[in-house]
Structures are given as C-alpha cells and as structure tokens.
Write a protein that holds these residues in place. Structure first.
Motif, PDB file in Angstrom:
ATOM      1  N   LYS A 162       4.203   1.019   1.806  1.00 32.10           N
ATOM      2  CA  LYS A 162       5.151  -0.028   1.419  1.00 32.10           C
ATOM      3  C   LYS A 162       4.846  -0.453   0.162  1.00 32.10           C
ATOM      4  N   LEU A 218       1.926  -0.887  -1.508  1.00 33.15           N
ATOM      5  CA  LEU A 218       0.768  -1.776  -1.520  1.00 33.15           C
ATOM      6  C   LEU A 218      -0.436  -0.956  -2.293  1.00 33.15           C
ATOM      7  N   ASP A 252      -0.407  -7.290  -5.571  1.00 35.32           N
ATOM      8  CA  ASP A 252      -1.074  -6.154  -5.042  1.00 35.32           C
ATOM      9  C   ASP A 252       0.287  -4.911  -4.553  1.00 35.32           C
ATOM     10  N   LYS A 253       1.450  -5.354  -4.930  1.00 33.48           N
ATOM     11  CA  LYS A 253       2.424  -4.543  -4.410  1.00 33.48           C
ATOM     12  C   LYS A 253       3.304  -4.185  -5.929  1.00 33.48           C
ATOM     13  N   PHE A 259       9.680  -0.929  -5.444  1.00 30.71           N
ATOM     14  CA  PHE A 259       8.971   0.225  -5.113  1.00 30.71           C
ATOM     15  C   PHE A 259       9.807   1.435  -4.639  1.00 30.71           C
TER      16      PHE A 259
END
Length: 108
Positions: free
Chosen positions: A63, A65, A92-93, A97
C-alpha cells in the motif's frame, strides 16, 4: 555458486532507481517466490550489513506504507532518505504510490 535468497533480493533492490519504490511482494514475485514477501522483509532487516550497500528504504508494503522504518537507525531515517529522492510522505505513506512504483517483474 548459487546465490542465497537474501542475495537475490539484494540484487533486485540495488536496481530500484532513485525516486522509485517497490514492495516486498513485488520482489518475491519477480524472484518466482510469490508467497515469500515476509521472507523479503526479513532480508531487508539484514540489508544494513550487505555490501555493496542495499537501498532498503526503497522497499515498502503493497500500500506504500513505510512498514520497515523501525529497522533503520532511527524511525525517521527511512522517510528522510525517500524525501531526499523527491518522494512525498504523508502519515507514513508514499503519496502517489502507484506513480512511483517500480515493478521488478516488468523492469527486469
């Protein structure tokens, strides 16, 4: 001489371009061990000893993370290294992405 699984993982991780990331599962799949993402994680936990160096900060969960951040010398270091390569991290991501994802199965 046959390479260990960890060495195969490190070889893939060393190929991830700056500013790009991949996942534990994508590495496992590229190595023909699709259900071994946890083992890739274990390899990343030991990557700080590997030579040449392994850019372990470029490996995140599926994901985006930063699940490996507690295995760095400080929990903030993983994020700092990624931000130095131009990535934006929020809670924290990795932001966007999918845009930054590097799939070793397609790239190698």
């Amino acid at each position: 001489m046959e390479q260990s699984f960890y060495e195969q993982v490190y070889e893939v991780v060393r190929l991830i371009p700056k500013g790009r990331v991949t996942s534990y599962g994508a590495i496992a799949k590229a190595l023909g061990a699709g259900k071994s993402s946890r083992l890739v994680g274990y390899a990343m936990n030991h990557a700080h000893d590997a030579l040449p160096p392994v850019p372990a900060h470029r490996v995140v969960n599926h994901k985006g993370l930063l699940t490996g951040k507690f295995h760095f010398s400080t929990p903030e270091l993983m994020q700092e290294l990624l931000e130095n390569e131009g990535l934006v991290i929020e809670q924290d991501k990795i932001k966007d992405f999918k845009t930054h994802f590097w799939d070793p199965a397609l790239e190698l």
